[in-house]
Design a protein around this motif. Structure first.
Motif, short mmCIF file in Angstrom:
data_model
loop_
_atom_site.label_atom_id
_atom_site.label_comp_id
_atom_site.label_asym_id
_atom_site.label_seq_id
_atom_site.Cartn_x
_atom_site.Cartn_y
_atom_site.Cartn_z
N GLY A 197 30.51 23.45 46.04
CA GLY A 197 30.80 23.48 47.64
C GLY A 197 31.49 25.01 48.01
N VAL A 198 31.99 25.06 49.03
CA VAL A 198 32.28 26.49 49.59
C VAL A 198 33.57 26.87 48.68
N MET A 199 34.70 25.75 48.66
CA MET A 199 36.03 25.99 48.11
C MET A 199 35.74 26.77 46.80
N HIS A 200 34.82 26.18 45.88
CA HIS A 200 34.49 26.62 44.59
C HIS A 200 34.03 28.37 44.71
N ALA A 201 33.09 28.44 45.73
CA ALA A 201 32.52 29.71 45.90
C ALA A 201 33.43 30.65 46.39
N LEU A 202 34.53 30.39 47.05
CA LEU A 202 35.54 31.24 47.45
C LEU A 202 36.26 31.85 45.91
N SER A 203 36.51 30.91 44.93
CA SER A 203 37.01 31.12 43.59
C SER A 203 36.18 31.94 43.00
N PHE A 204 34.98 31.74 42.94
CA PHE A 204 33.98 32.53 42.46
C PHE A 204 33.87 33.93 42.68
N CYS A 205 33.85 34.02 44.12
CA CYS A 205 33.96 35.64 44.67
C CYS A 205 35.05 36.38 44.27
N ASN A 206 36.36 35.60 44.26
CA ASN A 206 37.93 36.10 43.97
C ASN A 206 37.65 36.80 42.58
N VAL A 207 36.94 36.10 41.65
CA VAL A 207 37.15 36.32 40.28
C VAL A 207 35.63 37.23 39.89
N GLN A 208 34.52 36.78 40.20
CA GLN A 208 33.31 37.28 39.57
C GLN A 208 32.50 38.23 40.39
N ALA A 209 32.65 38.42 41.61
CA ALA A 209 32.05 39.35 42.62
C ALA A 209 32.10 40.79 42.11
N MET A 210 33.07 41.16 42.24
CA MET A 210 33.53 42.63 41.62
C MET A 210 32.96 42.94 40.11
N PRO A 211 33.21 42.03 39.08
CA PRO A 211 32.74 42.37 37.67
C PRO A 211 31.00 42.16 37.87
N LEU A 212 30.40 41.22 38.65
CA LEU A 212 29.07 41.39 38.73
C LEU A 212 28.50 42.60 39.23
N THR A 213 29.00 42.95 40.24
CA THR A 213 28.59 44.30 40.86
C THR A 213 28.84 45.28 40.10
N ASP A 214 29.83 45.59 39.13
CA ASP A 214 29.86 46.41 38.25
C ASP A 214 28.87 46.40 37.15
N SER A 215 28.65 45.27 36.89
CA SER A 215 27.56 45.15 35.79
C SER A 215 26.24 45.66 36.29
N MET A 216 25.82 45.36 37.37
CA MET A 216 24.74 46.00 38.12
C MET A 216 24.79 47.55 38.23
N ALA A 217 25.96 47.99 38.47
CA ALA A 217 26.15 49.62 38.66
C ALA A 217 25.85 50.17 37.28
N THR A 218 26.37 49.43 36.11
CA THR A 218 26.07 49.96 34.82
C THR A 218 24.52 49.78 34.35
N LYS A 219 23.93 48.88 34.99
CA LYS A 219 22.49 48.64 34.63
C LYS A 219 21.79 49.81 35.21
N HIS A 220 22.26 50.19 36.38
CA HIS A 220 21.36 51.22 37.14
C HIS A 220 21.85 52.39 36.96
N ASP A 221 23.04 52.72 36.25
CA ASP A 221 23.62 54.00 36.08
C ASP A 221 24.06 54.58 37.52
N ALA A 222 24.74 54.01 38.12
CA ALA A 222 24.79 54.34 39.56
C ALA A 222 26.32 53.79 40.07
N ILE A 223 26.85 54.18 41.22
CA ILE A 223 28.17 53.61 41.80
C ILE A 223 27.78 52.68 42.93
N ILE A 224 27.80 51.43 42.73
CA ILE A 224 27.52 50.48 43.76
C ILE A 224 28.86 49.92 44.24
N LYS A 225 28.79 49.83 45.57
CA LYS A 225 30.03 49.47 46.34
C LYS A 225 29.62 48.56 47.45
#
Length: 333
Positions: free
Chosen positions: A200-228
Motif C-alpha cells: 500500500g501507499v504507506m509502504h511506498a512512502l517509506s520506500f521513497c524515503n529510503v530508496q528513491a535517491m539511491p536508485l536515481t544515483d545508480s541510474m546516474a552511474t549506469k549512464h555516466d551522467a548527473i541525474i536529478k
C-alpha cells in the motif's frame, strides 16, 4: 549558453501561435489517413506512450506487482474488436475520454485493478498513441505470452513494424537526455508500484524515503551522467530546484496551462549538455501529493509529516508540473 530570456521569448511566440483547441470538432478521428499512417505521428505516439502510460502500464513490472494491465494486453483486446485502424483509435479514445464500466473491454483487469481513473489527456495525443500501437510492435512483459496462452489457449502474435525502425542512428542530445530520464523513471516506477501493490501507499512512502535517491544515483552511474529530480515544492530537501531550474519549471507550468505538449529543453555549455523535462502528475501521484483529507488519507499525511517535517509537495491536481528532470552529461555521448 543560450539565455533563458531568449528561450522564454521563443516558447512564448510558439504558444501565441498555437491552434485554437476548438478547432477540433466532436468527431472521434481527427487525423487524416495520411497522418495516422505517418512515421512522424508514430514517433510522437511512442514517446507519449512511454511518458504518459508506462508509469501504471509498465512492460517491466512483474505480474504480481502490477497496478494496471500492460499496454500490449490492451492492444490485443482492442484489436479483437477493431475492423480497421480507425476503429482501433476511436475505441481507445472513447474509453480514455470518459472511462466507465460500460466501456470496459478487459473485464478481468477491471476486476483486479479497478476502473482506470479519468486523466485529462488531449485527444490528438491518444490518437497518436493508438496509431503507434496499431502499426508497431510494442514492448511485452516477459511473462505476458504465457499468461495470454493460459487465458486464451494461444499466444498473441503482434503484427506490425519494429519500433526500432523509428530510432535515429545518431541520437540528438534531447533524445539522449530523454532516454536517461525514461530509464530512470521506469526503474523508480517499477519499484514504487511494486511497493504499493504489496503493502500500500504507506509502504511506498517509506520506500521513497529510503530508496528513491539511491536508485536515481545508480541510474546516474549506469549512464555516466548527473541525474536529478528537482521541484519548486520539494519533499526531500535534496530535490530542491536551483534558481535556473525554478525558471524552467515556471516555463513548463505555463506550457501546460496553455494546453501544449512540453518538449525537452537542451542547453549546451562548453563540453557539457544540460537537459530538462517536466515531471507531470497523474491520478496515482495524488495519493501522496494531492490534498490532505481529499486524495491524501489522514494516516498517509501523518506519515509524510513524520518522514518529511518540512514537506512542501502537496496540493497538486492531475496534470500539474510536480517537478522536473535535470540531467547533465558530456557532449561526447
Amino acid at each position: 549558453m543560450r539565455s533563458l530570456s531568449f528561450l522564454i521569448l521563443f516558447v512564448s511566440l510558439l504558444l501565441a501561435c498555437k491552434k485554437d483547441p476548438k478547432a477540433y470538432k466532436d468527431d472521434y478521428i481527427k487525423l487524416k489517413s495520411t497522418e495516422i499512417n505517418s512515421e512522424e505521428i508514430a514517433a510522437k505516439g511512442k514517446i507519449l506512450l512511454e511518458n504518459k502510460c508506462y508509469l501504471c502500464h509498465s512492460p517491466s513490472s512483474s505480474q504480481s506487482s502490477r497496478i494496471a494491465p500492460p499496454m500490449v494486453a490492451i492492444k490485443a483486446r482492442y484489436l479483437k474488436d477493431a475492423q480497421s485502424k480507425e476503429d482501433f483509435i476511436k475505441d481507445l479514445w472513447s474509453f480514455v475520454e470518459q472511462p466507465s464500466l460500460e466501456k470496459v473491454k478487459l473485464e478481468g483487469a477491471a476486476k483486479r485493478f479497478g476502473l482506470m481513473p479519468y486523466q485529462p489527456y488531449a485527444q490528438k495525443d491518444i490518437e497518436a498513441i493508438a496509431s503507434y500501437m496499431f502499426d508497431y510492435q510494442i514492448e511485452e512483459p516477459n511473462w505476458f505470452q504465457n499468461h495470454y496462452k493460459d487465458k486464451h489457449g494461444r499466444t498473441f502474435e503482434q503484427d506490425g513494424k519494429s519500433a526500432a525502425q523509428l530510432a535515429e542512428s545518431d541520437q540528438s542530445y534531447a533524445q539522449i537526455g530523454m532516454s536517461y530520464a525514461k530509464s530512470t523513471k521506469a526503474t523508480l516506477g517499477k519499484n514504487l508500484m511494486g511497493a504499493i501493490q504489496k503493502e500500500g501507499v504507506m509502504h511506498a512512502l517509506s520506500f521513497c524515503n529510503v530508496q528513491a535517491m539511491p536508485l536515481t544515483d545508480s541510474m546516474a552511474t549506469k549512464h555516466d551522467a548527473i541525474i536529478k529530480r528537482v521541484s519548486d515544492k520539494n519533499r526531500n530537501p535534496n530535490n530542491k530546484a536551483n534558481a535556473q531550474e525554478l525558471d524552467y519549471i515556471s516555463l513548463y507550468k505555463q506550457i501546460l496551462k496553455n494546453g501544449e505538449e512540453p518538449e525537452p529543453i537542451v542547453v549546451e555549455e562548453n563540453k557539457k549538455v544540460n537537459f530538462y523535462y517536466p515531471i507531470v502528475t497523474n491520478g496515482m501521484c495524488l495519493k501522496c501529493h494531492g490534498t490532505p483529507g481529499k486524495e491524501i488519507q489522514r494516516d498517509t499525511y501523518d506519515k509524510i509529516k513524520e518522514l518529511y517535517p518540512k514537506d512542501k509537495a502537496i496540493g497538486y491536481d492531475v496534470n500539474d508540473v510536480r517537478g522536473m528532470w535535470s540531467i547533465s552529461f558530456d557532449k561526447d555521448k
